[in-house]
Design an enzyme around this catalytic site. Structure first.
Site, PDB file in Angstrom:
ATOM      1  N   LYS A  35       0.849  -1.192   0.000  1.00  0.00           N
ATOM      2  CA  LYS A  35       0.000   0.000   0.000  1.00  0.00           C
ATOM      3  C   LYS A  35       0.883   1.239   0.000  1.00  0.00           C
ATOM      4  CE  LYS A  35      -2.255   1.614   3.728  1.00  0.00           C
ATOM      5  NZ  LYS A  35      -2.086   3.110   3.785  1.00  0.00           N
ATOM      6  N   ASP A  63      -3.331   4.336  -1.918  1.00  0.00           N
ATOM      7  CA  ASP A  63      -4.296   4.811  -0.923  1.00  0.00           C
ATOM      8  C   ASP A  63      -4.187   6.323  -0.733  1.00  0.00           C
ATOM      9  OD1 ASP A  63      -6.244   4.711   1.058  1.00  0.00           O
ATOM     10  OD2 ASP A  63      -4.794   4.238   2.637  1.00  0.00           O
ATOM     11  N   LYS A  65      -7.000   8.354  -0.961  1.00  0.00           N
ATOM     12  CA  LYS A  65      -8.280   8.808  -0.394  1.00  0.00           C
ATOM     13  C   LYS A  65      -8.757  10.110  -1.044  1.00  0.00           C
ATOM     14  CE  LYS A  65      -7.583   6.608   4.118  1.00  0.00           C
ATOM     15  NZ  LYS A  65      -6.204   6.115   3.978  1.00  0.00           N
ATOM     16  N   ASP A  68     -12.839  15.412  -3.482  1.00  0.00           N
ATOM     17  CA  ASP A  68     -12.876  16.731  -4.114  1.00  0.00           C
ATOM     18  C   ASP A  68     -14.143  16.803  -4.961  1.00  0.00           C
ATOM     19  OD1 ASP A  68     -12.025  19.267  -5.267  1.00  0.00           O
ATOM     20  OD2 ASP A  68      -9.976  18.656  -4.754  1.00  0.00           O
ATOM     21  N   THR A 119     -10.632   3.629  10.653  1.00  0.00           N
ATOM     22  CA  THR A 119     -10.580   2.819  11.866  1.00  0.00           C
ATOM     23  C   THR A 119     -10.050   3.589  13.075  1.00  0.00           C
ATOM     24  OG1 THR A 119      -8.459   1.942  11.082  1.00  0.00           O
ATOM     25  CG2 THR A 119     -10.410   0.587  10.717  1.00  0.00           C
ATOM     26  N   ARG A 215       2.327  -2.098  11.325  1.00  0.00           N
ATOM     27  CA  ARG A 215       3.258  -2.001  12.453  1.00  0.00           C
ATOM     28  C   ARG A 215       3.763  -3.352  12.970  1.00  0.00           C
ATOM     29  NH1 ARG A 215      -0.212   2.730  15.515  1.00  0.00           N
ATOM     30  NH2 ARG A 215      -0.559   3.887  13.583  1.00  0.00           N
TER      31      ARG A 215
END
Length: 238
Positions: A35, A63, A65, A68, A119, A215
């Site tokens: 990603k 990614d 996002k 607009d 999330t 992570r």
């Protein structure tokens, strides 16, 4: 046939191309997709996509996002589709026209994913943002409403937490992809900025098509070993 490792999306949430290249080299062949988010894309530009492609056949999830006016989103998604990535994201929190513009711009070359509710967002966050009680008393209600808009607009799927995957699949079908961030293996549950989390096994059992897990792999002493361990956890429930 989809293998356990193919469910794993590793986010290259890193500040430099050099660091990203290190993880790309390490994890190619051990995860299903990389990603690329805002931080790395702003630093590296579209060139990072070619770096991933040259390293192997691992998929690419861009990614950014997008959010607009429809015409701007349409034009931006056209440029993204030319990069040859597998998935790209657009927020569901605006109009259906914006989602439709993204799908039109992708032109079937890239799967458009609608981002429902991040999330990191809690019920309190939704309440203070001014949403009515129906949405902050049950976040799933808001996720389902936005998923409905994404489905109607022709999106390939959505991004949602593992807590909402099951009802999404039940309502919109198996072919409507569900990508779930906020994933923490049972051996790495800890407090951080994610509020609505699940384990890899839980998310896949509920119907997640891909899980975004960063992570626990990135911060491990041996990232490859961590990725393999997560794949084994997924394999146990397939």
């Amino acid at each position: 046939m989809k293998q356990a490792k193919d469910y794993i999306i590793f986010p290259l949430d890193l500040p430099s191309v050099k660091q990203a290249e290190e993880y790309i080299s390490l994890l190619s062949g051990h995860v299903g997709m990389f990603k690329v988010g805002l931080e790395l894309f702003i630093q590296a530009g579209p060139g990072i996509i070619n770096i991933i492609k040259n390293a192997g056949d691992t998929g690419i999830f861009l990614d950014l996002k997008l959010h607009d006016i429809p015409e701007t989103v349409y034009r931006a998604m056209k440029r993204i589709a030319e990069l040859g990535v597998d998935f790209a994201t657009v927020h569901c929190s605006e109009s259906r026209k914006m989602l439709e513009a993204a799908v039109k711009g992708a032109d079937g070359k890239t799967g458009v994913l609608g981002v429902t509710v991040l999330t990191s967002v809690s019920a309190h966050d939704i309440e203070t943002a001014g949403f009515k009680q129906d949405f902050y008393s049950d976040i799933q209600t808001l996720v389902m409403k936005r998923a409905e808009a994404a489905k109607a607009a022709g999106c390939a799927g959505i991004v949602c937490s593992g807590l909402e995957v099951e009802p999404v699949k039940q309502r919109f079908g198996r072919n409507f992809a569900a990508i779930t961030p906020g994933i923490r293996p049972g051996w790495d549950i800890k407090k951080d900025d994610q509020q609505r989390i699940t384990t890899p096994a839980q998310a896949v059992q509920k119907g997640a098509d891909y899980i975004v897990i960063g992570r626990p792999i990135r911060d491990a002493d041996d990232p490859v070993k961590a990725a393999v361990k997560i794949a084994e956890e997924i394999q146990a429930v397939l």
